[in-house]
Enzyme design. Structure first.
Site, PDB file in Angstrom:
ATOM      1  CB  SER A  73      42.351  50.608  75.563  1.00  0.00           C
ATOM      2  OG  SER A  73      41.395  50.801  74.583  1.00  0.00           O
ATOM      3  CE  LYS A  81      43.344  55.489  71.572  1.00  0.00           C
ATOM      4  NZ  LYS A  81      43.117  54.509  70.569  1.00  0.00           N
ATOM      5  CD1 TRP A 120      37.675  50.198  68.193  1.00  0.00           C
ATOM      6  CD2 TRP A 120      36.688  50.384  66.200  1.00  0.00           C
ATOM      7  NE1 TRP A 120      37.125  51.449  68.124  1.00  0.00           N
ATOM      8  CE2 TRP A 120      36.517  51.598  66.915  1.00  0.00           C
ATOM      9  CE3 TRP A 120      36.145  50.268  64.920  1.00  0.00           C
ATOM     10  CZ2 TRP A 120      35.821  52.690  66.375  1.00  0.00           C
ATOM     11  CZ3 TRP A 120      35.458  51.366  64.388  1.00  0.00           C
ATOM     12  CH2 TRP A 120      35.309  52.552  65.109  1.00  0.00           C
ATOM     13  CG  HIS A 178      39.996  46.422  73.440  1.00  0.00           C
ATOM     14  ND1 HIS A 178      41.018  46.975  72.725  1.00  0.00           N
ATOM     15  CD2 HIS A 178      39.559  47.398  74.278  1.00  0.00           C
ATOM     16  CE1 HIS A 178      41.195  48.224  73.107  1.00  0.00           C
ATOM     17  NE2 HIS A 178      40.324  48.501  74.060  1.00  0.00           N
TER      18      HIS A 178
HETATM   19  C1  GCU Z   1      37.243  53.135  71.957  1.00  0.00           C
HETATM   20  C2  GCU Z   1      38.138  53.909  71.024  1.00  0.00           C
HETATM   21  C3  GCU Z   1      39.533  53.317  70.968  1.00  0.00           C
HETATM   22  C4  GCU Z   1      40.095  53.185  72.369  1.00  0.00           C
HETATM   23  C5  GCU Z   1      39.116  52.372  73.203  1.00  0.00           C
HETATM   24  C6  GCU Z   1      39.488  52.252  74.676  1.00  0.00           C
HETATM   25  O1  GCU Z   1      36.977  51.876  71.425  1.00  0.00           O
HETATM   26  O2  GCU Z   1      37.518  53.891  69.767  1.00  0.00           O
HETATM   27  O3  GCU Z   1      40.387  54.149  70.203  1.00  0.00           O
HETATM   28  O4  GCU Z   1      41.358  52.577  72.327  1.00  0.00           O
HETATM   29  O5  GCU Z   1      37.864  53.004  73.211  1.00  0.00           O
HETATM   30  O6  GCU Z   1      40.202  53.067  75.220  1.00  0.00           O
HETATM   31  O7  GCU Z   1      38.962  51.320  75.296  1.00  0.00           O
END
Ligand code: GCU
Length: 453
Positions: free
Chosen positions: A279, A283, A370, A421
């Site tokens: 997540s 990144k 998402w 996710h």
């Molecule tokens: C939120 C955010 C995402 C990110 C996620 C996470 O949903 O919008 O961009 O990847 O959190 O880190 O769990």
């Protein structure tokens, strides 16, 4: 599903967690100015951003976009050889990411010092040697300290290749329930899979190390005066300069400091270290690998917007959402792309390509629209020309592969799991098969076997 998991995490965070594990309010929730917060019939989050943009999940409404060409220099010339890629184009792209997206690490970033605080030669029922390493940033007595939990296969011939994972909670990681660890009773069990299948990782011959991201830098609004970023601010300064690091850059920098420690550990082959994150940490690992070529391999799970999916695609989360809801994770300059995605000088295929020649493994989930899984896949496809220029293989297929069919024959790897996710066991399996090709661990076998001797 995702929102249920988030709710569960928040409730558990408030009710069950000991203070040391409590989630900061902004940690797992989307703090938004947008009035519209609902889910569609498939459970996908629907948000209205401050630009008025409403989340799209209809492939026919993704819109037309032109990706910047990673193999064209700023002056318009083509990149035709590896030398021009490494000496000219790669630095150009890194600078664009530094200036406008994640933010550069300032010259006065703190020094890191290492201390092995504990060694347990009989961890995981004798399968592993556990070291607790304290990585201290700067020299303030109450300054930030990262706890690196390092497990080495006890029966392997050292030095071993290592999987380094940046985690939200699971530090130390949750061992396989089949191998009870004394620490397990003292520690919080994360309600969904985050840490790797430790027993399997160790038996395959890897070391496994984890650290918690917020020990480097807090993950919340208006918190720049704490963590490693705080150590670099002048008195009275409340945030970094607009082209300086946001939290993602700070976490990535922390991963490089953990790698500095691993380089100093004779039991680890620091040339064979894979970096793993999910997540926002997915990144982070892509950005860490882009900047620090010592990482041999990257596993980015469900990293989505401004991580592994193409930002120019209008699907799921967009820049209008992320830049407003999570501004602290980016450079101040990133704000200028709200409503102007196509003016961004880079897109995610270039972030992936900056990791070349190292292999990258990316996952998406059917229940995580998402994060735009198709956009994640397409970003990997579009990174392919850079890998091929360097004599490597890209991903392979250019059509979206069926779910639960890992693609691991090229130097870029992909898995689209059925599920939420999260990093699922099927992702770990595909990742480990992919990683074995490059990191070449020597399996030590299950506890009690003598494979390594
Ligand atoms: C939120 C955010 C995402 C990110 C996620 C996470 O949903 O919008 O961009 O990847 O959190 O880190 O769990």
């Amino acid at each position: 599903m995702r929102s249920h998991i988030r709710c569960l995490v928040l409730i558990l965070g408030a009710v069950l967690l000991p203070a040391g594990f409590r989630i900061q309010a902004a940690d797992s929730t989307t703090v938004t100015n947008a009035p519209l917060r609902r889910t569609d019939a498939h459970g996908n989050p629907v948000r209205r951003a401050i630009t008025g943009h409403i989340s799209n999940y209809d492939e026919s409404r993704v819109g037309h976009y032109t990706l910047p060409d990673p193999l064209v220099l700023a002056d318009g010339r083509s990149v035709r050889d590896a030398k021009t890629w490494f000496n000219v184009r790669r630095p150009e792209l890194l600078k664009l990411y530094d200036d406008d997206i994640y933010g550069r690490v300032p010259a006065n970033a703190p020094k890191a010092t290492f201390k092995v605080a504990e060694i347990d030669t009989n961890a995981l029922g004798g399968l592993a040697v556990h070291k607790l390493v304290l990585i201290k940033f700067g020299d303030k007595p109450d300054g930030p300290v990262l706890q690196l939990n390092e497990y080495l296969p006890a029966k392997a011939t050292w030095p071993v290749p290592m999987l380094l994972q940046i985690v939200f909670f699971s530090n130390p990681p949750i061992p396989d329930p089949a191998v009870p660890s004394p620490s397990q009773t003292r520690r919080f069990r994360f309600p969904f899979s985050e840490a790797g299948p430790m027993t399997n990782i160790i038996e395959r011959g890897y070391g496994y190390a984890t650290f918690r991201y917020t020990e480097v830098q807090s993950d919340s609004r208006d918190s720049f005066q704490s963590g490693v970023i705080g150590l670099t601010l002048k008195p009275g300064q409340t945030k970094p300069a607009p082209d300086e690091w946001g939290a993602i850059s700070a976490w990535a920098w922390g991963a490089s400091r953990a790698l500095d420690y691993l380089e100093s550990d004779p039991d680890v082959d620091a040339k064979r270290v894979a970096l793993i994150g999910h997540s926002r940490l997915g990144k982070t690992v892509l950005w860490a690998g882009a900047q620090d070529p010592r990482f041999a391999l990257i596993f980015s799970s469900c990293a989505g917007e401004m991580g592994s999916s193409l930002a120019r695609r209008d699907y799921g989360e967009t820049i209008d959402d992320i830049a407003v809801n999570f501004p602290w994770q980016f450079a101040g300059n990133f704000q200028k792309y709200i409503g102007h995605w196509n003016e961004m000088p880079v897109d995610t295929h270039e972030l992936i390509a900056l990791n070349a020649p190292h292999p990258v493994f990316i996952t998406g989930g059917t229940g995580d629209q998402w994060s735009d899984p198709r956009g994640e896949f397409l970003a990997e496809v579009a990174a392919g020309p850079v890998y091929r220029l360097l004599g490597l293989k890209g991903l392979g297929p250019t059509n979206f592969p069926p779910v639960d069919t890992p693609v691991i024959t090229g130097d870029l790897g992909w898995n689209y799991h059925t599920g939420p996710h999260a990093i699922l066991p099927s992702d770990w399996k595909a990742f480990l098969d992919f990683a074995d090709k490059y990191l070449k661990p020597k399996p030590v076998g299950a506890l009690g076997s003598n494979l390594a001797q």
